[in-house]
Design a protein around this motif. Structure first.
Motif, PDB file in Angstrom:
ATOM      1  N   GLN A   1      48.258  28.115  65.630  1.00 37.94           N
ATOM      2  CA  GLN A   1      47.067  28.387  64.843  1.00 37.94           C
ATOM      3  C   GLN A   1      47.486  28.763  63.420  1.00 37.94           C
ATOM      4  OE1 GLN A   1      44.067  27.906  65.752  1.00 37.94           O
ATOM      5  NE2 GLN A   1      42.879  28.852  64.123  1.00 37.94           N
ATOM      6  N   VAL A   2      46.963  28.052  62.442  1.00 42.47           N
ATOM      7  CA  VAL A   2      47.301  28.304  61.040  1.00 42.47           C
ATOM      8  C   VAL A   2      46.464  29.459  60.510  1.00 42.47           C
ATOM      9  CG1 VAL A   2      47.246  27.339  58.721  1.00 42.47           C
ATOM     10  CG2 VAL A   2      47.995  25.927  60.635  1.00 42.47           C
ATOM     11  N   GLN A   3      47.110  30.334  59.775  1.00 49.95           N
ATOM     12  CA  GLN A   3      46.420  31.415  59.088  1.00 49.95           C
ATOM     13  C   GLN A   3      46.646  31.291  57.592  1.00 49.95           C
ATOM     14  OE1 GLN A   3      48.077  34.925  60.981  1.00 49.95           O
ATOM     15  NE2 GLN A   3      46.249  35.130  62.251  1.00 49.95           N
ATOM     16  N   LEU A   4      45.607  31.548  56.818  1.00 51.97           N
ATOM     17  CA  LEU A   4      45.688  31.515  55.365  1.00 51.97           C
ATOM     18  C   LEU A   4      45.526  32.944  54.848  1.00 51.97           C
ATOM     19  CD1 LEU A   4      43.403  28.423  54.587  1.00 51.97           C
ATOM     20  CD2 LEU A   4      45.885  28.483  54.920  1.00 51.97           C
ATOM     21  N   VAL A   5      46.477  33.367  54.047  1.00 48.77           N
ATOM     22  CA  VAL A   5      46.447  34.721  53.492  1.00 48.77           C
ATOM     23  C   VAL A   5      46.401  34.623  51.978  1.00 48.77           C
ATOM     24  CG1 VAL A   5      47.638  36.923  53.321  1.00 48.77           C
ATOM     25  CG2 VAL A   5      47.728  35.613  55.461  1.00 48.77           C
ATOM     26  N   GLU A   6      45.352  35.205  51.408  1.00 55.60           N
ATOM     27  CA  GLU A   6      45.136  35.146  49.961  1.00 55.60           C
ATOM     28  C   GLU A   6      45.566  36.449  49.311  1.00 55.60           C
ATOM     29  OE1 GLU A   6      41.006  32.878  51.020  1.00 55.60           O
ATOM     30  OE2 GLU A   6      41.521  34.980  51.346  1.00 55.60           O
ATOM     31  N   SER A   7      45.879  36.347  48.038  1.00 56.42           N
ATOM     32  CA  SER A   7      46.171  37.534  47.232  1.00 56.42           C
ATOM     33  C   SER A   7      45.868  37.221  45.777  1.00 56.42           C
ATOM     34  CB  SER A   7      47.635  37.946  47.389  1.00 56.42           C
ATOM     35  OG  SER A   7      48.491  36.910  46.959  1.00 56.42           O
ATOM     36  N   GLY A   8      45.708  38.276  44.984  1.00 61.46           N
ATOM     37  CA  GLY A   8      45.605  38.093  43.550  1.00 61.46           C
ATOM     38  C   GLY A   8      44.246  38.336  42.938  1.00 61.46           C
ATOM     39  N   GLY A   9      43.230  38.648  43.716  1.00 65.33           N
ATOM     40  CA  GLY A   9      41.932  38.926  43.129  1.00 65.33           C
ATOM     41  C   GLY A   9      41.940  40.259  42.411  1.00 65.33           C
ATOM     42  N   GLY A  10      40.807  40.568  41.770  1.00 64.99           N
ATOM     43  CA  GLY A  10      40.704  41.838  41.075  1.00 64.99           C
ATOM     44  C   GLY A  10      39.614  41.838  40.035  1.00 64.99           C
ATOM     45  N   LEU A  11      39.676  42.840  39.178  1.00 62.11           N
ATOM     46  CA  LEU A  11      38.693  43.025  38.111  1.00 62.11           C
ATOM     47  C   LEU A  11      39.360  42.709  36.776  1.00 62.11           C
ATOM     48  CD1 LEU A  11      35.979  44.132  36.979  1.00 62.11           C
ATOM     49  CD2 LEU A  11      37.030  46.408  37.034  1.00 62.11           C
ATOM     50  N   VAL A  12      38.682  41.908  35.967  1.00 64.52           N
ATOM     51  CA  VAL A  12      39.223  41.526  34.672  1.00 64.52           C
ATOM     52  C   VAL A  12      38.084  41.400  33.684  1.00 64.52           C
ATOM     53  CG1 VAL A  12      39.088  39.042  35.141  1.00 64.52           C
ATOM     54  CG2 VAL A  12      40.818  39.906  33.541  1.00 64.52           C
ATOM     55  N   GLN A  13      38.381  41.612  32.433  1.00 65.86           N
ATOM     56  CA  GLN A  13      37.372  41.441  31.397  1.00 65.86           C
ATOM     57  C   GLN A  13      37.199  39.966  31.059  1.00 65.86           C
ATOM     58  OE1 GLN A  13      38.579  43.944  28.090  1.00 65.86           O
ATOM     59  NE2 GLN A  13      37.265  45.593  28.818  1.00 65.86           N
ATOM     60  N   ALA A  14      36.034  39.627  30.549  1.00 67.48           N
ATOM     61  CA  ALA A  14      35.784  38.254  30.125  1.00 67.48           C
ATOM     62  C   ALA A  14      36.850  37.815  29.124  1.00 67.48           C
ATOM     63  CB  ALA A  14      34.404  38.138  29.504  1.00 67.48           C
ATOM     64  N   GLY A  15      37.328  36.593  29.304  1.00 69.56           N
ATOM     65  CA  GLY A  15      38.400  36.066  28.474  1.00 69.56           C
ATOM     66  C   GLY A  15      39.778  36.291  29.056  1.00 69.56           C
ATOM     67  N   GLY A  16      39.853  37.109  30.091  1.00 69.00           N
ATOM     68  CA  GLY A  16      41.137  37.404  30.713  1.00 69.00           C
ATOM     69  C   GLY A  16      41.557  36.361  31.722  1.00 69.00           C
ATOM     70  N   SER A  17      42.671  36.641  32.394  1.00 74.32           N
ATOM     71  CA  SER A  17      43.256  35.704  33.349  1.00 74.32           C
ATOM     72  C   SER A  17      43.581  36.398  34.666  1.00 74.32           C
ATOM     73  CB  SER A  17      44.545  35.105  32.778  1.00 74.32           C
ATOM     74  OG  SER A  17      44.305  34.370  31.601  1.00 74.32           O
ATOM     75  N   LEU A  18      43.527  35.615  35.727  1.00 80.38           N
ATOM     76  CA  LEU A  18      43.977  36.045  37.043  1.00 80.38           C
ATOM     77  C   LEU A  18      44.640  34.859  37.724  1.00 80.38           C
ATOM     78  CD1 LEU A  18      40.975  38.093  38.525  1.00 80.38           C
ATOM     79  CD2 LEU A  18      43.220  39.000  37.926  1.00 80.38           C
ATOM     80  N   ARG A  19      45.541  35.170  38.634  1.00 79.39           N
ATOM     81  CA  ARG A  19      46.186  34.129  39.426  1.00 79.39           C
ATOM     82  C   ARG A  19      45.992  34.439  40.896  1.00 79.39           C
ATOM     83  NH1 ARG A  19      50.026  30.154  38.681  1.00 79.39           N
ATOM     84  NH2 ARG A  19      51.415  29.705  40.451  1.00 79.39           N
ATOM     85  N   LEU A  20      45.394  33.514  41.613  1.00 77.45           N
ATOM     86  CA  LEU A  20      45.208  33.645  43.057  1.00 77.45           C
ATOM     87  C   LEU A  20      46.282  32.852  43.777  1.00 77.45           C
ATOM     88  CD1 LEU A  20      41.332  33.126  43.364  1.00 77.45           C
ATOM     89  CD2 LEU A  20      42.606  35.227  42.893  1.00 77.45           C
ATOM     90  N   SER A  21      46.756  33.406  44.882  1.00 83.16           N
ATOM     91  CA  SER A  21      47.754  32.725  45.697  1.00 83.16           C
ATOM     92  C   SER A  21      47.297  32.693  47.147  1.00 83.16           C
ATOM     93  CB  SER A  21      49.103  33.440  45.605  1.00 83.16           C
ATOM     94  OG  SER A  21      49.599  33.434  44.282  1.00 83.16           O
TER      95      SER A  21
END
Length: 116
Positions: free
Chosen positions: A1-21
């Motif tokens: 059974q495959v499991q997907l685990v995410e990371s990298g969310g959060g709070l950021v101001q407009a114009g900012g950057s985030l990276r999800l994995s």
């Protein structure tokens, strides 16, 4: 059974950057397409971006030029680099994987909040 685990969310101001994995583990399956979907509060879950095993990408129109999806086939990971974030990008982001044969897997979701 495959499991997907995410990371990298959060709070950021407009114009900012985030990276999800997202990392797929738990099974020896051929994953054809990996991608990201998002669901804003009170709305349906919509596609953000996908990438197939050959590297062909597809983006929802509102994120083109701002988001970049990438993938490591050997590690079964997918990432979403999000730049110039806007308040309307606020949502729960879900990792998705489709294996050969069409079966889909979903991650648990990670919250992205963009403040104005």
């Amino acid at each position: 059974q495959v499991q997907l685990v995410e990371s990298g969310g959060g709070l950021v101001q407009a114009g900012g950057s985030l990276r999800l994995s997202c990392a797929a583990s738990g099974g020896r399956v051929n994953i054809n397409i990996m991608g990201w979907y998002r669901q804003a509060q009170g709305k349906q879950r919509d596609l953000v971006a996908t990438i197939d095993s050959g590297g062909t990408t597809n983006y929802e129109d509102s994120v083109k030029g701002r988001f970049t999806i990438s993938r490591d086939n050997a590690k079964n990971t997918v990432a979403l680099q999000m730049n110039n974030l806007k308040p309307e990008d606020t949502a729960v982001y879900y990792c998705n994987a489709i294996r050969t044969g069409g079966y889909q897997y979903w991650g648990q979701g990670t919250q992205v909040t963009v403040s104005s």
